[in-house]
Design a protein around this motif. Structure first.
Motif, short mmCIF file in Angstrom:
data_model
loop_
_atom_site.label_atom_id
_atom_site.label_comp_id
_atom_site.label_asym_id
_atom_site.label_seq_id
_atom_site.Cartn_x
_atom_site.Cartn_y
_atom_site.Cartn_z
N THR A 212 0.85 -1.19 0.00
CA THR A 212 0.00 0.00 0.00
C THR A 212 0.88 1.24 0.00
O THR A 212 1.94 1.26 0.64
CB THR A 212 -0.91 0.01 1.24
N GLY A 213 0.46 2.25 -0.72
CA GLY A 213 1.26 3.47 -0.75
C GLY A 213 0.52 4.66 -1.32
O GLY A 213 -0.62 4.55 -1.79
N ILE A 214 1.19 5.79 -1.28
CA ILE A 214 0.64 7.06 -1.73
C ILE A 214 1.41 7.51 -2.96
O ILE A 214 2.65 7.46 -2.98
CB ILE A 214 0.79 8.13 -0.62
N ALA A 215 0.70 7.98 -3.96
CA ALA A 215 1.34 8.57 -5.14
C ALA A 215 0.82 10.00 -5.30
O ALA A 215 -0.38 10.19 -5.46
CB ALA A 215 1.04 7.75 -6.39
N VAL A 216 1.72 10.95 -5.21
CA VAL A 216 1.37 12.34 -5.50
C VAL A 216 1.56 12.50 -7.01
O VAL A 216 2.68 12.51 -7.51
CB VAL A 216 2.26 13.33 -4.73
N THR A 217 0.46 12.59 -7.74
CA THR A 217 0.51 12.49 -9.19
C THR A 217 -0.68 13.21 -9.81
O THR A 217 -1.69 13.44 -9.15
CB THR A 217 0.50 11.02 -9.62
N ILE A 218 -0.55 13.54 -11.09
CA ILE A 218 -1.70 14.05 -11.83
C ILE A 218 -2.19 13.01 -12.84
O ILE A 218 -3.15 13.26 -13.56
CB ILE A 218 -1.36 15.37 -12.56
N HIS A 219 -1.53 11.84 -12.87
CA HIS A 219 -1.84 10.81 -13.86
C HIS A 219 -2.69 9.69 -13.26
O HIS A 219 -2.34 9.11 -12.23
CB HIS A 219 -0.54 10.23 -14.42
N ARG A 220 -3.76 9.36 -13.93
CA ARG A 220 -4.68 8.32 -13.46
C ARG A 220 -4.02 6.94 -13.37
O ARG A 220 -4.32 6.15 -12.48
CB ARG A 220 -5.89 8.23 -14.38
N ASN A 221 -3.14 6.64 -14.30
CA ASN A 221 -2.54 5.31 -14.37
C ASN A 221 -1.19 5.21 -13.69
O ASN A 221 -0.44 4.27 -13.93
CB ASN A 221 -2.44 4.84 -15.82
N CYS A 222 -0.89 6.16 -12.83
CA CYS A 222 0.33 6.07 -12.03
C CYS A 222 0.01 5.23 -10.80
O CYS A 222 -0.58 5.71 -9.83
CB CYS A 222 0.80 7.47 -11.62
N LEU A 223 0.38 3.96 -10.85
CA LEU A 223 0.01 3.02 -9.79
C LEU A 223 1.24 2.25 -9.31
O LEU A 223 1.44 1.08 -9.65
CB LEU A 223 -1.07 2.04 -10.30
N PRO A 224 2.07 2.88 -8.51
CA PRO A 224 3.30 2.22 -8.05
C PRO A 224 3.06 1.03 -7.13
O PRO A 224 3.91 0.15 -7.02
CB PRO A 224 4.04 3.33 -7.28
N PHE A 225 1.90 1.01 -6.44
CA PHE A 225 1.65 -0.02 -5.43
C PHE A 225 0.35 -0.75 -5.75
O PHE A 225 -0.55 -0.19 -6.40
CB PHE A 225 1.55 0.64 -4.05
N PRO A 226 0.21 -2.00 -5.31
CA PRO A 226 -1.04 -2.72 -5.53
C PRO A 226 -2.26 -1.95 -4.98
O PRO A 226 -3.33 -1.96 -5.59
CB PRO A 226 -0.83 -4.03 -4.76
N ASN A 227 -2.07 -1.29 -3.84
CA ASN A 227 -3.10 -0.39 -3.29
C ASN A 227 -2.52 1.02 -3.28
O ASN A 227 -1.74 1.37 -2.40
CB ASN A 227 -3.48 -0.80 -1.86
N THR A 228 -2.90 1.83 -4.28
CA THR A 228 -2.32 3.16 -4.42
C THR A 228 -3.36 4.24 -4.16
O THR A 228 -4.41 4.26 -4.81
CB THR A 228 -1.73 3.37 -5.82
N VAL A 229 -3.07 5.12 -3.22
CA VAL A 229 -3.88 6.31 -2.99
C VAL A 229 -3.33 7.42 -3.89
O VAL A 229 -2.11 7.63 -3.92
CB VAL A 229 -3.78 6.80 -1.53
N HIS A 230 -4.20 8.10 -4.60
CA HIS A 230 -3.76 9.22 -5.42
C HIS A 230 -4.02 10.54 -4.73
O HIS A 230 -5.15 10.84 -4.33
CB HIS A 230 -4.48 9.21 -6.77
N VAL A 231 -2.97 11.32 -4.56
CA VAL A 231 -3.06 12.70 -4.08
C VAL A 231 -2.74 13.57 -5.28
O VAL A 231 -1.63 13.51 -5.83
CB VAL A 231 -2.09 12.96 -2.92
#
Length: 363
Positions: A212-231
């Motif tokens: 699980t992790g957090i991605a600070v991104t503007i891209h919908r398909n930026c998914l570094p982790f199996p469970n990714t929270v988008h900020v």
């Protein structure tokens, strides 16, 4: 904040007036309603109807000065979700306790409860687990940085993992300042930790990268982790050009198609930009209003001065005096940011995207 207060007794009215005065002096917009036959100017509608009106009108905060049961029954039909519900507080009529009841983080109820408790010299009651254990909360992080948040199920997983003493990943497309909070592991876009020491167990063996992790991104398909929270920071600008008098529907369709093809969240936009010849263009103005985005326009000379390599058009230059409107205006409005999508045309509408320079902060 736009805050609505309701009270149900003379003692509650005294508490409400004291709170209204303090909040108003801090610059908040506050209304105070009364619901009792023993109070003057009592509202005629039921408490539940009153609560519904506050939710529908977009109030930032709703405060009940009375019993918790009254508040719970009144707001129950109108609760939608933590991303849209207002902050709801309950204060006993004597002003001894201030309870954060709903939307503690994203709605700001926890922070508002602490403020109100200070005004009333009362005891704040906050039950959010991450607050109680002084753990990092991704929704608070997003709110304080003015960002949207997506994948709330993953956000719950992140909080649960931190509360269980586990580590979660952190990846950012944007530079950040401050100290990485306890429990967060800096990772790359593939979800791989950048600091092996962060993942070492007592035996010296490495554990698996965070699930699980957090991605600070503007891209919908930026998914570094199996469970990714988008900020999602509002940092991108949509540059636009169109034929004169272009209808609202094709302008909006072109904007939506541009974001889809660029894999960008609409919530990542902070402005729409064009040349000042288009400042009264109805289709773009309609889009600006519908998406609640400012529409910035620039003079010909301002656009010509923008540095960078842009897609030239002799036709556009003949009409406007500038070889490219949408790319140049997007870059200029983003604070000389990076062009992330060059000009494309659709049904008489041209679009481009630029990403501005945005920094993320940890407190």
């Amino acid at each position: 904040m736009n805050i609505a207060i309701i009270c149900f007794s003379m003692t509650g009215l005294e508490t409400g007036e004291k709170l209204k005065k303090a909040l108003t002096e801090e610059g908040e917009q506050v209304t105070l309603a009364k619901k009792s036959r023993y109070l003057p100017d009592s509202i005629a509608v039921s408490t539940s109807q009153w609560a519904g009106e506050q939710f529908r009108s977009g109030k930032d905060g709703v405060i009940f000065i009375g019993a918790c049961g009254i508040a719970v029954r009144s707001i129950a039909p109108y609760i939608v979700g933590k991303k849209t519900d207002p902050a709801v507080l309950v204060i006993d009529e004597c002003g001894n306790f201030v309870i954060s009841l709903l939307s503690g983080h994203l709605g700001g109820a926890n922070e508002l409860a602490l403020r109100c408790a200070g005004y009333l010299e009362a005891t704040p009651v906050v039950t959010t687990a991450t607050d109680l254990h002084s753990r990092f909360a991704v929704d608070v992080f997003a709110k304080k940085n003015g960002c949207a948040i997506f994948h709330m199920k993953a956000a719950k997983e992140a909080s649960a993992a931190l509360l269980a003493g586990e580590k979660i990943g952190f990846y950012s497309e944007f530079p950040w300042e401050g100290e990485l909070p306890e429990g967060l592991v800096l990772c790359n876009r593939a979800g791989k930790p950048l600091c092996r020491e962060c993942l070492a167990v007592s035996s010296g063996a490495d554990i698996a990268p965070p699930e699980t992790g957090i991605a600070v991104t503007i891209h919908r398909n930026c998914l570094p982790f199996p469970n990714t929270v988008h900020v999602v920071p509002p940092s991108a600008v949509l540059g636009m050009g169109c034929r004169r008098g272009k209808e609202a529907a094709p302008v909006r369709e072109a904007a939506e198609e541009c974001l889809k093809e660029a894999d960008i969240y609409k919530e990542a936009l902070c402005a729409i930009a064009s040349i000042d010849l288009k400042k009264e263009e109805p289709g773009i103005l309609a889009l600006s209003e519908a998406w609640s985005l400012p529409f910035q326009t620039f003079a010909e000379e301002e656009l010509k001065a923008v540095k960078g390599e842009f897609t030239p058009s002799k036709f556009v230059e003949k009409i406007t005096g500038v070889d490219n409107v949408c790319e140049r205006s997007a870059v200029l409005a983003s604070g000389q940011g990076s062009l992330i999508r060059k000009k494309t045309g659709r049904d008489g509408v041209t679009t481009a995207l630029a990403a501005g320079n945005r920094r993320i902060h940890f407190e």
